[in-house]
Design a protein around this motif. Sequence first.
Motif, PDB file in Angstrom:
ATOM      1  N   LEU A 190       7.193  15.367  -5.355  1.00 39.46           N
ATOM      2  CA  LEU A 190       6.119  14.396  -5.593  1.00 39.46           C
ATOM      3  C   LEU A 190       6.426  13.077  -4.891  1.00 39.46           C
ATOM      4  CD1 LEU A 190       5.024  15.030  -9.283  1.00 39.46           C
ATOM      5  CD2 LEU A 190       3.698  15.447  -7.214  1.00 39.46           C
ATOM      6  N   SER A 191       7.724  12.732  -4.808  1.00 41.34           N
ATOM      7  CA  SER A 191       8.030  11.479  -4.115  1.00 41.34           C
ATOM      8  C   SER A 191       7.795  11.648  -2.608  1.00 41.34           C
ATOM      9  CB  SER A 191       9.451  10.987  -4.443  1.00 41.34           C
ATOM     10  OG  SER A 191      10.390  11.745  -3.752  1.00 41.34           O
ATOM     11  N   LEU A 192       8.116  12.819  -2.100  1.00 36.35           N
ATOM     12  CA  LEU A 192       7.840  13.080  -0.682  1.00 36.35           C
ATOM     13  C   LEU A 192       6.323  13.064  -0.415  1.00 36.35           C
ATOM     14  CD1 LEU A 192       9.633  13.756   1.730  1.00 36.35           C
ATOM     15  CD2 LEU A 192       9.378  16.176   1.194  1.00 36.35           C
ATOM     16  N   ILE A 193       5.581  13.644  -1.328  1.00 38.28           N
ATOM     17  CA  ILE A 193       4.118  13.680  -1.170  1.00 38.28           C
ATOM     18  C   ILE A 193       3.541  12.263  -1.255  1.00 38.28           C
ATOM     19  CG2 ILE A 193       1.977  14.489  -2.268  1.00 38.28           C
ATOM     20  CD1 ILE A 193       3.579  17.091  -2.995  1.00 38.28           C
ATOM     21  N   SER A 194       4.049  11.464  -2.192  1.00 35.14           N
ATOM     22  CA  SER A 194       3.617  10.055  -2.298  1.00 35.14           C
ATOM     23  C   SER A 194       3.865   9.338  -0.980  1.00 35.14           C
ATOM     24  CB  SER A 194       4.401   9.308  -3.383  1.00 35.14           C
ATOM     25  OG  SER A 194       4.017   9.717  -4.653  1.00 35.14           O
ATOM     26  N   ILE A 199       2.944   8.600  -7.449  1.00 34.21           N
ATOM     27  CA  ILE A 199       2.209   9.672  -8.139  1.00 34.21           C
ATOM     28  C   ILE A 199       2.904   9.991  -9.455  1.00 34.21           C
ATOM     29  CG2 ILE A 199       1.486  12.092  -8.040  1.00 34.21           C
ATOM     30  CD1 ILE A 199       1.125  11.824  -5.083  1.00 34.21           C
ATOM     31  N   GLN A 200       4.220  10.079  -9.379  1.00 39.22           N
ATOM     32  CA  GLN A 200       4.994  10.390 -10.582  1.00 39.22           C
ATOM     33  C   GLN A 200       4.716   9.380 -11.701  1.00 39.22           C
ATOM     34  OE1 GLN A 200       9.141  10.446  -9.598  1.00 39.22           O
ATOM     35  NE2 GLN A 200       9.682   9.716 -11.624  1.00 39.22           N
ATOM     36  N   ASP A 201       4.711   8.092 -11.367  1.00 38.61           N
ATOM     37  CA  ASP A 201       4.463   7.069 -12.384  1.00 38.61           C
ATOM     38  C   ASP A 201       3.067   7.217 -12.979  1.00 38.61           C
ATOM     39  OD1 ASP A 201       6.937   6.088 -11.869  1.00 38.61           O
ATOM     40  OD2 ASP A 201       6.274   4.323 -10.753  1.00 38.61           O
ATOM     41  N   LYS A 202       2.110   7.573 -12.111  1.00 33.72           N
ATOM     42  CA  LYS A 202       0.734   7.669 -12.596  1.00 33.72           C
ATOM     43  C   LYS A 202       0.553   8.853 -13.538  1.00 33.72           C
ATOM     44  CE  LYS A 202      -1.390   4.208 -10.993  1.00 33.72           C
ATOM     45  NZ  LYS A 202      -1.902   3.211 -11.955  1.00 33.72           N
ATOM     46  N   ILE A 203       1.230   9.955 -13.257  1.00 26.10           N
ATOM     47  CA  ILE A 203       0.967  11.125 -14.107  1.00 26.10           C
ATOM     48  C   ILE A 203       1.953  11.274 -15.263  1.00 26.10           C
ATOM     49  CG2 ILE A 203      -0.282  12.425 -12.358  1.00 26.10           C
ATOM     50  CD1 ILE A 203       2.179  13.995 -11.756  1.00 26.10           C
ATOM     51  N   TRP A 204       3.150  10.665 -15.123  1.00 22.49           N
ATOM     52  CA  TRP A 204       4.145  10.848 -16.183  1.00 22.49           C
ATOM     53  C   TRP A 204       4.662   9.558 -16.784  1.00 22.49           C
ATOM     54  CZ3 TRP A 204       6.471  14.791 -12.394  1.00 22.49           C
ATOM     55  CH2 TRP A 204       5.865  16.039 -12.595  1.00 22.49           C
ATOM     56  N   GLY A 205       4.187   8.423 -16.279  1.00 24.84           N
ATOM     57  CA  GLY A 205       4.667   7.159 -16.804  1.00 24.84           C
ATOM     58  C   GLY A 205       5.857   6.659 -16.009  1.00 24.84           C
ATOM     59  N   GLU A 206       6.251   5.418 -16.312  1.00 27.38           N
ATOM     60  CA  GLU A 206       7.356   4.798 -15.569  1.00 27.38           C
ATOM     61  C   GLU A 206       8.651   5.534 -15.904  1.00 27.38           C
ATOM     62  OE1 GLU A 206       6.666   2.157 -13.497  1.00 27.38           O
ATOM     63  OE2 GLU A 206       4.557   2.308 -14.053  1.00 27.38           O
ATOM     64  N   GLU A 207       9.643   5.291 -15.065  1.00 25.90           N
ATOM     65  CA  GLU A 207      10.900   6.050 -15.095  1.00 25.90           C
ATOM     66  C   GLU A 207      11.493   6.239 -16.490  1.00 25.90           C
ATOM     67  OE1 GLU A 207      13.806   7.709 -12.395  1.00 25.90           O
ATOM     68  OE2 GLU A 207      13.044   5.802 -11.690  1.00 25.90           O
ATOM     69  N   ALA A 239      -1.945  20.951  -7.108  1.00 28.76           N
ATOM     70  CA  ALA A 239      -2.933  21.267  -8.135  1.00 28.76           C
ATOM     71  C   ALA A 239      -3.972  20.137  -8.213  1.00 28.76           C
ATOM     72  CB  ALA A 239      -2.231  21.502  -9.459  1.00 28.76           C
ATOM     73  N   ASP A 240      -4.959  20.317  -9.081  1.00 25.87           N
ATOM     74  CA  ASP A 240      -6.151  19.459  -9.046  1.00 25.87           C
ATOM     75  C   ASP A 240      -5.865  17.966  -9.209  1.00 25.87           C
ATOM     76  OD1 ASP A 240      -7.560  21.766  -8.754  1.00 25.87           O
ATOM     77  OD2 ASP A 240      -8.245  21.868 -10.829  1.00 25.87           O
ATOM     78  N   GLN A 241      -4.887  17.631 -10.073  1.00 29.69           N
ATOM     79  CA  GLN A 241      -4.628  16.207 -10.281  1.00 29.69           C
ATOM     80  C   GLN A 241      -4.134  15.532  -9.013  1.00 29.69           C
ATOM     81  OE1 GLN A 241      -4.917  13.754 -12.573  1.00 29.69           O
ATOM     82  NE2 GLN A 241      -6.287  15.130 -13.650  1.00 29.69           N
ATOM     83  N   LEU A 280      -5.568   6.954 -13.190  1.00 31.50           N
ATOM     84  CA  LEU A 280      -5.700   7.701 -11.939  1.00 31.50           C
ATOM     85  C   LEU A 280      -5.763   6.695 -10.797  1.00 31.50           C
ATOM     86  CD1 LEU A 280      -8.479  10.345 -12.672  1.00 31.50           C
ATOM     87  CD2 LEU A 280      -6.042  10.742 -12.418  1.00 31.50           C
ATOM     88  N   LEU A 281      -5.230   7.069  -9.648  1.00 28.17           N
ATOM     89  CA  LEU A 281      -5.359   6.206  -8.477  1.00 28.17           C
ATOM     90  C   LEU A 281      -6.751   6.331  -7.914  1.00 28.17           C
ATOM     91  CD1 LEU A 281      -2.180   6.643  -6.317  1.00 28.17           C
ATOM     92  CD2 LEU A 281      -2.837   4.741  -7.767  1.00 28.17           C
ATOM     93  N   ARG A 282      -7.259   5.228  -7.461  1.00 26.36           N
ATOM     94  CA  ARG A 282      -8.612   5.284  -6.913  1.00 26.36           C
ATOM     95  C   ARG A 282      -8.737   4.132  -5.925  1.00 26.36           C
ATOM     96  NH1 ARG A 282     -13.206   2.647  -9.119  1.00 26.36           N
ATOM     97  NH2 ARG A 282     -12.028   2.148 -10.967  1.00 26.36           N
ATOM     98  N   ASP A 283      -9.053   4.445  -4.682  1.00 26.83           N
ATOM     99  CA  ASP A 283      -9.283   3.329  -3.773  1.00 26.83           C
ATOM    100  C   ASP A 283     -10.684   3.339  -3.171  1.00 26.83           C
ATOM    101  OD1 ASP A 283      -7.072   4.710  -1.232  1.00 26.83           O
ATOM    102  OD2 ASP A 283      -9.095   5.253  -1.796  1.00 26.83           O
ATOM    103  N   GLN A 284     -11.350   4.449  -3.233  1.00 24.62           N
ATOM    104  CA  GLN A 284     -12.742   4.473  -2.749  1.00 24.62           C
ATOM    105  C   GLN A 284     -13.564   5.292  -3.731  1.00 24.62           C
ATOM    106  OE1 GLN A 284     -13.048   6.146   1.173  1.00 24.62           O
ATOM    107  NE2 GLN A 284     -11.232   5.023   1.837  1.00 24.62           N
TER     108      GLN A 284
END
Length: 396
Positions: free
Chosen positions: A189-193, A203-211, A283-285, A325-329
């Motif tokens: 997920l960090s690589l994908i971010s 992404i990790q923070d958004k779906i699972w919370g801060e560290e 996956a969808d998220q 959720l992240l949203r920019d547009q």
Amino acid sequence: MVGGGGEVVRVQALAESGSGSGVPNIINVPSQFIQPPEKRPVLGPGPGPGGESGVPVVDLSDWEGAREEVGRACRDWGGFQVRNHGVGIGLLNQMRSAGLHLFRECSMEEKLRYSCDPHTPASEGYGSRMLQVVDNIESVVLDWRDYFDHHTFPLSRRDPTRWPQFLPNYRELVAAYSDEMKKLALKLLSLISQSLGLPSSCIQDKIWGEEEEEEEEVYQNVTVSYYPPCPRPDLTLGLQPHSDMGALTLLVQDDVGGLQLLKDDHNWVTVPPISDAILVLLADQTEIISNGKYRSAPHRALTNPHYPRLSVATFHDPSKTLGGLLRDQRGDVYGVFARRVATRFSPEAAEAVAVREGLQFSIQSGFVVHVIETNAATVLQAIQRRIFGSQIAPLI
Ligand SMILES: O=C(O)CCC(=O)C(=O)O
Ligand SMILES: [Fe+2]
């Protein structure tokens, strides 16, 4: 499969009925398993183990160098295989062989002691059909598959006494496997971010919370799927086309093969089994979080008449308590929502969902193609309700 009398019939028992040897003994499959003509697979030779298919294979030994390749694979395929991922081949093999043992050596009586509740969504244990949103239960076509689902994270959900003990170390093995998969999922997920140009923990923070909360908030299930040999692979599917609902799935398969990814919305491509590789499925998220830049991978499993097939899927899902959720547009999010509704449900069901969620929409060619909504928060909450199945926290 719930039979007419309400009893659960296992696909493995059906496939082996009368023979007791694991070799299918039924000439035709029951009608509930027959796919409608438009969903039947067109069977070809397909790639054998390790063969060429086009599904990207990313070498993670050069982590930095992999970023671009991962980004391309996420955009073009929604999935890719990884090698040199840091999880020992010994552990992958142990999990594959324990999974096979569970289905092949454990008595039906023993497995049934761990049956999941067919009426509760996402219930843990031994099952044969996933709950679906359907108007008419009689019209559902069944998958040629049995499975065993383990709840593994957060630790408060992990109760190994709900897992069978047919091998002395089975419970420890599942726990060790789950821990390793979680570590790999976090790294991916960090690589994908990063490949999206976002900070690595975004992404990790958004779906699972801060560290610091992470340990409590990662949601993970490990599902072992068993596909008995099927005499009619031309009429059936091991698993119907779907995309996974959470954030990231890590899948290990045996050397039989049968998993396919949908490329460019029309071309089913077989994922060649590679014994030391792990298949990463967005996956969808993750599609939603990336505003549709990356896509979740539609996939399905074929059956075959000769060999049982085994896979182990580890699902990583968003926390049930976080709502961001992240949203920019805005437009992108709407587009994704429209597509998800269209692909997950029939046009009638899509319309019903949209109406129920108070969305305005237009329908073209039988599909919801555009959701017209003046309130972005409503759209996002509708997505989350469908994914999480419950009321969620305020957005962003
Ligand atoms: O068995 C496979 O290869 C696929 C499993 C899968 O897609 C799932 O359980 O969601
Ligand atoms: Fe899946």
